[in-house]
Design an enzyme around this catalytic site. Structure first.
Site: not given
Length: 643
Positions: A236-237, A239-240, A458-459, A462, A533
């Protein structure tokens, strides 16, 4: 030009004439019946003895007697005194006209009193001083009975007109249903292929359609058959619909735009007539492009015996197959369909001769995304020198043109919310974060200090693993909650990738495991924050061993080759191999974080201080730690030599 005798248009006109003739015949028969009944009544009246004076008036119009009512004793007294000029007897009243010209009536239910008056006979030598008139059809209405006559007349009229109205209404509704919403665009769209950024494969396929509609003689001279239909697939989206509009604008042909649900109808059999009307309209106005959006709404033909609805759907698909590649000539008619689910379209529709070409409309690449963002940003009041569209394109990997348009509009909303007048690069980046992750939700106010510290670690895990392994460009690390996430490490790709090496996938899994291992390293235990995760890492590792052949035991068999009912039986072994792979990658990730523990601490501390740490800061901390480790190693190497 007069249409052929057996053409669909001629048959439709004959059908309309037949229906009109039937309606006229019914109306003529109704009028004839009314005339016959009126003639019978007139003949009955003519057969009765001739009446004169007030008696004749009493039979033709009794309304003058119905304004005044008297008791039965009054009529007896007038009869006894020979004051009666005429008596009119009906089923529910006796009308009286006196010698003095007075007119009144006496209520006589079921003619009981009038029967009593007629019991006696006049003597042979006597003469009656008044006339007795039997009024079986006289309109003598007293009290509420006057309205009953109006009701009866209205009922009789409706009983004649209602069937005709129902038949006419049904025909009108069916005719409207058959036509549906298929109409020609009065004006071609003001779009061209140059207005559609990217989608090179789809443009090439539609260019053949444009060439045929613009110059069909070239195809005829070369003996080349033009494509009958083009099926555009894609998410979807992408550009058809815009590509179909650009095709209509390029070739200047007639353009009909409908959806797959256009053929459904509330009346059985009308869907087939819609298909016929659609192609008749297209042939009359050729060259014509028929664009069917959401073509999967047509469905597939089935033989499960699902009832009338399923049978009707099958007949609609069959009629569409016949119209696209049947005995009728479709010269100058091109069908362009778009769908997000090509697997739901009947296989017979997708064969050559119907949809000759299936074109995948893909997501825009890095350069196309930058161009699309520039195109939409040109409509805003923006600081063009302050906006790095290449960076924005990296941040929007995997997003469709429709989403990019929404991001540009969101950047304007962010600017207005911030109280600024000009859109800057920071506003665009914030809009991308809102689109990809979600808006800042303020959940940090409900978090304790211990939870914030754990989220920061934690972040940081990552972001640190992503920067060390080079899985992409680390843009920033933040502990500001967005959407459903309590923190985010924003990582982008330098370029779009369609193929991934085993090493790259292993690094991606280590980035996913980086947050949980950072918690284990600092707090000696993990939290539930790593649930998402682990789910994603497990999915990727299972694909590695069951689909991609990245198996330590050298097992190359892909579970994707098995039918669904058998693949589940083989999952146990694949899960065991995936779990072994996850354990190896988890150990490697933990060792990597332990070797860079000071950097992890520094990133977490800065997150607790400022909530957001730019990616450049993380790269700088890694370089400083590496330089310090090298200096320490060199110093340790020199100490034994000095000793």
């Amino acid at each position: 030009m007069k249409p052929p005798r057996n053409s669909p248009r001629s048959r439709s006109r004959i059908g309309r004439y037949v229906i009109f003739g039937l309606i006229v015949a019914v109306l003529a028969a109704t009028v004839a019946l009314l005339h016959w009944r009126h003639g019978q009544r007139a003949a009955q009246t003519a057969a009765e003895p001739a009446l004169t004076g007030v008696a004749s008036q009493m039979r033709t119009d009794a309304s003058s007697w119905t304004h005044r009512e008297k008791d039965a004793s009054e009529i007896l007294r007038d009869i006894h005194e020979r004051n009666i000029a005429a008596l009119g007897l009906s089923r529910n009243a006796i009308l009286v006209s006196t010698q003095a010209g007075e007119k009144y009536y006496v209520a006589d239910r079921d003619a009981a009193f009038s029967n009593a008056l007629l019991l006696g006979e006049i003597k042979a030598d006597g003469n009656s001083s008044y006339q007795i008139v039997w009024l079986p059809d006289a309109a003598v209405h007293i009290g509420m009975a006057r309205w009953a006559d109006v009701f009866d007349k209205t009922r009789d009229t409706l009983s004649l007109l209602l069937p005709l109205l129902m038949i006419g209404g049904l025909l009108w509704f069916m005719r409207r249903e058959m036509r549906g919403g298929a109409t020609l665009l009065e004006k071609s769209p003001a779009l061209g292929f140059v207005d559609v950024i990217g989608a090179g494969e789809a443009k090439a396929a539609l260019a053949d359609v444009k060439a045929y509609l613009s110059e069909p003689a070239q195809f005829v001279e070369m003996g080349v058959r033009a494509p009958c239909g083009v099926l555009m697939t894609g998410g979807p989206g992408v550009g058809k619909t815009r590509l179909a509009q650009a095709l209509a604008g390029e070739c200047g042909a007639s353009f009909i735009s409908i959806t797959g649900s256009y053929f459904s109808a509330k009346y059985y059999g009308v869907g087939i007539q819609k298909v016929k009307h659609l192609f008749e309209l297209a042939r009359r106005n050729a060259p014509t492009v028929i664009f069917i959006d959401e073509a999967d709404g047509l469905g597939k033909r089935t033989d499960t015996g699902g009832g009338p609805a399923e049978a009707e759907s099958n007949r609609i698909v069959n009629q569409l197959l016949a119209e696209m590649d049947g005995f009728e000539s479709n010269e100058g008619v091109i069908v362009v369909a778009a769908t997000n689910h090509p697997e739901n379209i009947d296989d017979a529709l997708r064969r050559p001769g119907r949809f000759d070409r299936t074109v995948q409309v893909r997501l825009p690449d890095l350069d196309d995304r930058a161009s699309i963002l520039r195109f939409y940003a040109a409509k805003l009041t923006a600081k063009s020198n302050d906006i790095d569209f290449n960076q924005l394109a990296r941040l929007t990997t995997g997003l469709s043109p429709a989403t990019l348009s929404m991001i540009v509009n969101q950047a304007g909303l962010v600017t207005r919310k911030a109280g600024d007048k000009v859109v800057s690069g920071e506003h665009f980046i914030e809009a991308i974060k809102i689109a990809r992750i979600g808006d800042v939700n303020g959940a940090e106010r409900a978090l304790s200090e211990e939870e914030l510290t754990r989220i920061a670690v934690h972040e940081a895990g990552h972001g640190l693993v992503a920067a060390l392994l080079g899985t992409g460009v680390l843009e920033e690390v933040t502990i500001l909650p967005r959407g459903g996430a309590l923190g985010v490490a924003l990582i982008t790709k330098m370029q779009d990738k369609h193929l991934y090496r085993e090493t790259e996938i292993r690094n991606e899994i280590q980035v996913l495991l980086g947050g949980r291992n950072a918690e284990l390293l600092i707090f000696n235990e993990a939290s539930s924050g790593a649930a998402q995760d682990l789910q994603e890492a497990s999915r990727i590792s299972l694909d590695m061993v069951s689909k991609y052949g990245f198996n330590a035991d050298g097992d190359l068999f892909s579970l994707a080759a098995l039918p669904q009912q058998y693949a589940g039986l083989q999952l146990k072994g694949a899960i065991e191999h995936a779990n072994v792979l996850l354990k190896d990658l988890n150990d490697a990730c933990y060792a990597l974080l332990r070797a860079n523990r000071p950097v992890l601490r520094a990133i977490a501390d800065q997150l607790l201080e400022s909530e957001t740490v730019p990616g450049q800061t993380v790269y700088r901390l890694i370089k400083e730690h590496a330089a310090a480790a090298s200096a320490s190693a060199a110093r340790l190497a020199q100490e034994p030599e000095a000793a």
